[in-house]
Design a protein around this motif. Structure first.
Motif, PDB file in Angstrom:
ATOM      1  N   UNK A 132      10.316  -4.831   1.766  1.00  0.00           N
ATOM      2  CA  UNK A 132      11.183  -5.890   1.255  1.00  0.00           C
ATOM      3  C   UNK A 132      10.321  -7.029   0.740  1.00  0.00           C
ATOM      4  N   UNK A 133      10.392  -7.270  -0.565  1.00  0.00           N
ATOM      5  CA  UNK A 133       9.656  -8.373  -1.174  1.00  0.00           C
ATOM      6  C   UNK A 133      10.520  -9.623  -1.069  1.00  0.00           C
ATOM      7  N   UNK A 134       9.964 -10.647  -0.464  1.00  0.00           N
ATOM      8  CA  UNK A 134      10.747 -11.859  -0.194  1.00  0.00           C
ATOM      9  C   UNK A 134      10.724 -12.795  -1.396  1.00  0.00           C
ATOM     10  N   UNK A 135      11.241 -12.265  -2.508  1.00  0.00           N
ATOM     11  CA  UNK A 135      11.419 -13.063  -3.715  1.00  0.00           C
ATOM     12  C   UNK A 135      12.813 -13.670  -3.669  1.00  0.00           C
ATOM     13  N   UNK A 136      13.239 -14.256  -4.742  1.00  0.00           N
ATOM     14  CA  UNK A 136      14.573 -14.858  -4.786  1.00  0.00           C
ATOM     15  C   UNK A 136      15.348 -14.278  -5.966  1.00  0.00           C
ATOM     16  N   UNK A 137      16.268 -13.318  -5.720  1.00  0.00           N
ATOM     17  CA  UNK A 137      16.643 -12.808  -4.394  1.00  0.00           C
ATOM     18  C   UNK A 137      15.638 -11.766  -3.903  1.00  0.00           C
ATOM     19  N   UNK A 138      15.653 -11.425  -2.611  1.00  0.00           N
ATOM     20  CA  UNK A 138      14.758 -10.379  -2.085  1.00  0.00           C
ATOM     21  C   UNK A 138      15.043  -9.037  -2.763  1.00  0.00           C
ATOM     22  N   UNK A 139      14.014  -8.208  -2.862  1.00  0.00           N
ATOM     23  CA  UNK A 139      14.219  -6.889  -3.469  1.00  0.00           C
ATOM     24  C   UNK A 139      13.521  -5.820  -2.644  1.00  0.00           C
ATOM     25  N   UNK A 140      14.064  -4.621  -2.679  1.00  0.00           N
ATOM     26  CA  UNK A 140      13.474  -3.451  -2.022  1.00  0.00           C
ATOM     27  C   UNK A 140      12.376  -2.892  -2.933  1.00  0.00           C
ATOM     28  N   UNK A 141      11.207  -2.645  -2.390  1.00  0.00           N
ATOM     29  CA  UNK A 141      10.103  -2.137  -3.209  1.00  0.00           C
ATOM     30  C   UNK A 141      10.156  -0.610  -3.254  1.00  0.00           C
ATOM     31  N   UNK A 142      10.682  -0.087  -4.355  1.00  0.00           N
ATOM     32  CA  UNK A 142      10.698   1.355  -4.587  1.00  0.00           C
ATOM     33  C   UNK A 142       9.436   1.799  -5.326  1.00  0.00           C
ATOM     34  N   UNK A 143       9.000   0.969  -6.265  1.00  0.00           N
ATOM     35  CA  UNK A 143       7.850   1.294  -7.102  1.00  0.00           C
ATOM     36  C   UNK A 143       6.890   0.110  -7.134  1.00  0.00           C
ATOM     37  N   UNK A 144       5.607   0.430  -7.165  1.00  0.00           N
ATOM     38  CA  UNK A 144       4.568  -0.577  -7.330  1.00  0.00           C
ATOM     39  C   UNK A 144       3.927  -0.386  -8.704  1.00  0.00           C
ATOM     40  N   UNK A 145       3.440  -1.476  -9.258  1.00  0.00           N
ATOM     41  CA  UNK A 145       2.861  -1.414 -10.599  1.00  0.00           C
ATOM     42  C   UNK A 145       1.599  -2.263 -10.646  1.00  0.00           C
ATOM     43  N   UNK A 146       0.513  -1.664 -11.127  1.00  0.00           N
ATOM     44  CA  UNK A 146      -0.734  -2.384 -11.362  1.00  0.00           C
ATOM     45  C   UNK A 146      -0.994  -2.399 -12.859  1.00  0.00           C
ATOM     46  N   UNK A 147      -1.191  -3.588 -13.413  1.00  0.00           N
ATOM     47  CA  UNK A 147      -1.473  -3.760 -14.841  1.00  0.00           C
ATOM     48  C   UNK A 147      -2.947  -4.133 -14.965  1.00  0.00           C
ATOM     49  N   UNK A 148      -3.728  -3.290 -15.622  1.00  0.00           N
ATOM     50  CA  UNK A 148      -5.164  -3.515 -15.743  1.00  0.00           C
ATOM     51  C   UNK A 148      -5.442  -4.471 -16.909  1.00  0.00           C
ATOM     52  N   UNK A 149      -6.205  -5.521 -16.618  1.00  0.00           N
ATOM     53  CA  UNK A 149      -6.455  -6.564 -17.613  1.00  0.00           C
ATOM     54  C   UNK A 149      -7.916  -6.592 -18.048  1.00  0.00           C
ATOM     55  N   UNK A 150      -8.862  -6.515 -17.116  1.00  0.00           N
ATOM     56  CA  UNK A 150     -10.277  -6.563 -17.487  1.00  0.00           C
ATOM     57  C   UNK A 150     -10.750  -5.199 -17.970  1.00  0.00           C
ATOM     58  N   UNK A 151     -11.732  -5.197 -18.863  1.00  0.00           N
ATOM     59  CA  UNK A 151     -12.325  -3.969 -19.380  1.00  0.00           C
ATOM     60  C   UNK A 151     -12.975  -3.210 -18.223  1.00  0.00           C
ATOM     61  N   UNK A 152     -12.686  -1.929 -18.054  1.00  0.00           N
ATOM     62  CA  UNK A 152     -13.268  -1.187 -16.922  1.00  0.00           C
ATOM     63  C   UNK A 152     -14.792  -1.120 -16.950  1.00  0.00           C
ATOM     64  N   UNK A 153     -15.395  -1.283 -18.140  1.00  0.00           N
ATOM     65  CA  UNK A 153     -16.855  -1.270 -18.220  1.00  0.00           C
ATOM     66  C   UNK A 153     -17.465  -2.596 -17.772  1.00  0.00           C
ATOM     67  N   UNK A 154     -16.637  -3.608 -17.567  1.00  0.00           N
ATOM     68  CA  UNK A 154     -17.149  -4.928 -17.195  1.00  0.00           C
ATOM     69  C   UNK A 154     -17.323  -5.087 -15.692  1.00  0.00           C
ATOM     70  N   UNK A 155     -16.898  -4.088 -14.922  1.00  0.00           N
ATOM     71  CA  UNK A 155     -17.081  -4.165 -13.470  1.00  0.00           C
ATOM     72  C   UNK A 155     -17.300  -2.770 -12.896  1.00  0.00           C
ATOM     73  N   UNK A 156     -17.988  -2.735 -11.767  1.00  0.00           N
ATOM     74  CA  UNK A 156     -18.217  -1.481 -11.049  1.00  0.00           C
ATOM     75  C   UNK A 156     -17.405  -1.488  -9.767  1.00  0.00           C
TER      76      UNK A 156
END
Length: 218
Positions: free
Chosen positions: A97-121
């Motif tokens: 349960x994510x305590x946002x307003x209103x609260x929501x049930x977390x069915x799915x998670x999402x990661x959005x990649x922003x930095x270039x993968x070659x810029x970090x190890x």
């Protein structure tokens, strides 16, 4: 089960990277001080951050694949995070349960990649599926969507800075198996509509629409 989508265009990635250098960040434990697994930085959610959240939310609204994969009913405010050398996030399952307003049930998670993968190890998102580990390190602008019920972690960063945004989604199709069936049908229609002909396409649309009607959580 796991869906990788092109989510941001190059101009949006550039703007987010610039904001990641100018906006104030704080210890990731600021919102969860008892979490001993979490070692990262997260943007301070002040008025200056609203432009970042707005850009990410607009990308979700316009992205056809995001809508078709998630059947999103509610989306948590996206949060930009950074991992510098030595930082990581130990294996965990996201809160139900994510305590946002209103609260929501977390069915799915999402990661959005922003930095270039070659810029970090290091810094791979590692998802445990049964007896296998899936390592994910996508190009800037890509996003990965996966069930919130899975164990996952972020490997230690050893060089550079990993910049991502995360969010959680409550789906109108709560059952993961039902959701995947609908996704498969939609992908088949995308790829084969011209091959199967109009009559067969209409019959498949009939099946998909009525399955959605049966499975949608009111």
């Amino acid at each position: 089960m796991f869906h990788s989508i092109q989510f941001l265009d190059p101009d949006e990635v550039a703007r987010l990277m610039q904001w990641s250098k100018t906006l104030p960040f704080e210890n990731g434990k600021a919102t969860n001080p008892d979490n001993v697994l979490k070692n990262n930085l997260q943007v301070r959610r002040d008025d200056a951050y609203q432009q970042v959240a707005q850009l990410l939310q607009q990308a979700m609204v316009r992205n056809e694949y995001f809508r078709e994969y998630t059947f999103a009913r509610s989306i948590a405010p996206p949060l930009m995070t950074k991992y510098e050398p030595g930082m990581q996030y130990g294996e965990h399952v996201d809160v139900p349960l994510v305590r946002s307003n209103p609260p929501l049930r977390s069915d799915l998670s999402m990661t959005i990649f922003i930095s270039d993968p070659d810029s970090y190890d290091g810094g791979e998102l590692i998802i445990r599926a049964a007896d296998k580990e899936i390592k994910i390190k996508e190009a800037a602008g890509q996003a990965i969507i996966y069930p919130s019920t899975y164990y996952h972690r972020v490997a230690p960063v050893t060089r550079g800075t990993r910049v991502v945004a995360i969010t959680f989604i409550e789906s109108a199709i709560r059952d993961a198996a039902q959701r995947e069936i609908l996704v498969e049908l939609q992908e088949f229609l995308h790829e084969n509509a011209a091959k199967v002909g109009l009559e067969a396409q209409m019959r498949l649309e009939y099946v998909k629409s009525n399955l959605e009607r049966m499975w949608l959580n009111k």
